[in-house]
Design an enzyme around this catalytic site. Structure first.
Site, short mmCIF file in Angstrom:
data_model
loop_
_atom_site.label_atom_id
_atom_site.label_comp_id
_atom_site.label_asym_id
_atom_site.label_seq_id
_atom_site.Cartn_x
_atom_site.Cartn_y
_atom_site.Cartn_z
N VAL A 17 0.85 -1.20 0.00
CA VAL A 17 0.00 0.00 0.00
C VAL A 17 0.88 1.25 0.00
O VAL A 17 0.66 2.19 -0.78
CB VAL A 17 -0.97 0.01 1.21
CG1 VAL A 17 -1.86 1.25 1.16
CG2 VAL A 17 -1.83 -1.26 1.23
N GLU A 130 -10.22 5.85 6.32
CA GLU A 130 -11.13 5.23 5.33
C GLU A 130 -10.63 3.85 4.89
O GLU A 130 -11.44 2.95 4.64
CB GLU A 130 -11.25 6.15 4.11
CG GLU A 130 -12.24 5.68 3.08
CD GLU A 130 -13.66 5.56 3.61
OE1 GLU A 130 -14.29 6.60 3.82
OE2 GLU A 130 -14.13 4.43 3.84
N VAL A 133 -11.20 -0.18 6.90
CA VAL A 133 -12.29 -1.15 6.74
C VAL A 133 -12.71 -1.17 5.28
O VAL A 133 -13.02 -0.13 4.70
CB VAL A 133 -13.53 -0.78 7.60
CG1 VAL A 133 -14.64 -1.81 7.42
CG2 VAL A 133 -13.16 -0.62 9.06
N GLY A 135 -11.01 -1.79 2.51
CA GLY A 135 -10.06 -1.39 1.48
C GLY A 135 -10.51 -0.17 0.69
O GLY A 135 -10.63 0.93 1.24
N ILE A 137 -13.39 0.50 -0.52
CA ILE A 137 -14.82 0.86 -0.42
C ILE A 137 -15.00 2.07 0.49
O ILE A 137 -14.55 2.06 1.63
CB ILE A 137 -15.63 -0.31 0.18
CG1 ILE A 137 -15.43 -1.58 -0.63
CG2 ILE A 137 -17.11 0.06 0.28
CD1 ILE A 137 -16.05 -2.81 0.02
N GLY A 188 -2.45 -15.30 -2.92
CA GLY A 188 -1.96 -14.17 -2.13
C GLY A 188 -3.04 -13.48 -1.31
O GLY A 188 -2.80 -12.44 -0.70
N GLU A 191 -2.68 -14.96 4.24
CA GLU A 191 -1.29 -14.86 4.71
C GLU A 191 -0.76 -16.28 4.94
O GLU A 191 -1.55 -17.23 5.02
CB GLU A 191 -1.24 -14.14 6.06
CG GLU A 191 -1.88 -12.78 6.07
CD GLU A 191 -0.99 -11.71 5.49
OE1 GLU A 191 0.24 -11.91 5.48
OE2 GLU A 191 -1.52 -10.69 5.02
N ASP A 202 -9.57 -10.45 12.22
CA ASP A 202 -9.53 -9.30 11.32
C ASP A 202 -10.92 -8.67 11.22
O ASP A 202 -11.08 -7.45 11.35
CB ASP A 202 -9.02 -9.78 9.95
CG ASP A 202 -9.08 -8.72 8.87
OD1 ASP A 202 -8.16 -7.90 8.82
OD2 ASP A 202 -10.06 -8.70 8.10
N LYS A 206 -12.60 -4.84 12.46
CA LYS A 206 -13.38 -3.97 11.58
C LYS A 206 -14.77 -3.74 12.18
O LYS A 206 -15.33 -2.64 12.07
CB LYS A 206 -13.44 -4.58 10.19
CG LYS A 206 -12.06 -4.59 9.52
CD LYS A 206 -12.00 -5.49 8.31
CE LYS A 206 -10.61 -5.47 7.66
NZ LYS A 206 -10.42 -6.52 6.66
#
Ligand code: HSE
Length: 442
Positions: A17, A130, A133, A135, A137, A188, A191, A202, A206
């Site tokens: 990122v 932003e 949560v 990505g 969106i 990918g 993980e 995860d 969120k």
């Protein structure tokens, strides 16, 4: 014409990122400057090791290991390291120095959110998130700004792409869990250690972020109920589809009235659930994410798209960066996080939903009646029962016909359901409780 001084941006983290944000910032710098009314100057990218092999997206002269000096010289700090430390320390340093912070770090927000928002408020800075949560969106801004005049009742979110990919493969290709996970790893999505995804950690982070925002209440991570999806089998996914459902790992945030006390509160939970095939969330395939929001005035809204990926997540980060830069140009303090409602966070036992319970039973007179009585005794109302019979195994002296009962309940509380299941498991007429799944989105 741009008259404001250049704004100095520091990126912490040179992963997928971070490098995409750096590259887009350099490539689209002039366009972004025109949108903001000030130049945006990338002053450096802090990484652990400047010599580590990279794809060359980040110009070498911008790389540094000295994150602290970079932070102190920046107007806006973009934290893309992930995890709790040193991310928390760096975010606090940035906020305390008066810089705005943009982060994609769900873990640090779900765990240390109140501390970080407090630090931002103290100095009049702002923390943007932003990308934390869903990505790419847009969901944080819609909850914080667009729906700020409404009352959110419930959020049903597919917020983990890895598990959605796995469940989707089990549904559409008939893979078993291990096959689907291996494919998610190969592509990918998952993980090397997939625990955070498949065990729901995860998604729980969120859920804490979404519930806090939606209900103007601090929802701590440890108040989020969590179940992973490793118990979901290919057979279960197959029979769910036959019954008109698809299995999804959902993050569910909702307003609730505690039936015992009459107190209004909120609840956040993550677990696999049956979603009716005609619900918009049932059409979310592959590694995509979607957040379905039910609000009092707006009705139902769905936000859908890529929940991860370097360049997709970079889009959300850059949107925040532009917002932060515009705020600098406009002047004035940041807008504090709204936690005014301060509603109690209720435990999972207060949640109310419908359930599908699959039982293996002996196929003999009185069994159905005994089971129906058990449900009635615990105050759980049955909506539908479907029975399929399988004969005993051929050639075995003790072969007795067994039946599979699939029971769908009306709405019931988790505590009533839990005591019903305990009683079913102990009942002499039940051979085994095959599965218990919540049904959401009806
Ligand atoms: N591991 C996450 C997912 C992506 O599979 O959706 C980052 O939040």
């Amino acid at each position: 014409m741009i008259e404001y001084r250049n704004l100095r941006v520091a990126i912490l983290g040179g992963g997928s990122v971070g490098s995409q944000v750096a590259s887009l910032l350099i490539e689209h710098g002039e366009e972004l400057a025109a949108r903001v009314g000030a130049g945006i100057e990338l002053v450096g990218v802090a990484v652990r090791d400047v010599k580590a092999k990279r794809d060359g997206t980040i110009p070498k002269h911008l790389l540094t290991t000295d994150a602290e000096s970079l932070i102190l010289g920046a107007d806006i700090v973009v934290e893309l390291i992930g995890g709790l430390e040193p991310a928390r320390t760096y975010i606090l340093q940035a906020l305390n120095s008066g810089a705005d912070v943009v982060t994609a770090n769900k873990a640090v927000l779900a765990t240390h959110g109140p501390e970080l928002f407090e630090a931002a408020e103290q100095v009049g800075a702002q923390l943007y998130y932003e990308a934390a949560v869903g990505g790419a969106i847009p969901i944080i801004r819609p909850l914080r700004d667009s729906l700020a005049g409404d009352r959110v009742k419930r959020i049903l979110g597919i917020v983990n792409g890895t598990t959605n990919y796995i469940l989707d493969r089990m549904d559409t290709w008939g893979d078993d869990f291990d096959e689907a996970l291996a494919e998610a790893t190969r592509l990918g999505y998952a993980e090397a250690d997939p625990t955070a995804d498949i065990e729901g950690y995860d998604a729980a982070q969120k859920a804490a972020i979404l519930a806090s925002l939606a209900f103007h209440t601090i929802v701590p991570l440890d108040a989020v109920y969590r179940e992973g999806m490793t118990s979901i089998t290919r057979e279960l996914v197959h029979s769910a589809r036959k019954a008109g459902y698809v299995v999804k790992l959902l993050a569910i945030c909702e307003r609730l009235t505690d039936a015992q006390t009459g107190v209004e509160g909120v609840s956040a939970r993550v677990h696999p659930a049956l979603v009716p095939l005609d619900h918009p969330l049932a059409a979310v395939h592959g590694a995509n994410n979607a957040v379905f929001v039910e609000a009092e005035a707006a009705g139902s809204l769905m936000f859908y798209g890529a929940g991860a990926g370097g360049v997709e997540t970079a889009s959300a980060v850059l949107g925040d960066l532009v917002s932060a830069a515009r705020r600098h140009v406009a002047g004035g303090p940041g807008v504090a996080e709204s936690t005014h409602a301060n509603l109690p966070v209720l435990p999972i036992s207060r949640a109310i939903t419908r359930y599908q319970i699959t039982l293996s039973v002996a196929d003999q007179p009185g069994v159905l009646a005994a089971i129906a009585t058990l449900f009635a005794d615990h105050g759980v109302s049955v909506e539908a029962v479907e029975q399929s019979v399988s004969a005993g195994r051929d050639g075995q002296a003790d072969a007795r016909p067994t039946a599979t009962l699939v029971i769908v309940t009306h709405e019931a509380s988790e505590s009533s359901l839990a005591s019903t299941v305990t009683a079913l498991a102990a009942s002499p007429v039940v051979s085994s409780v095959v599965s218990v799944l919540r049904v959401e989105g009806l």
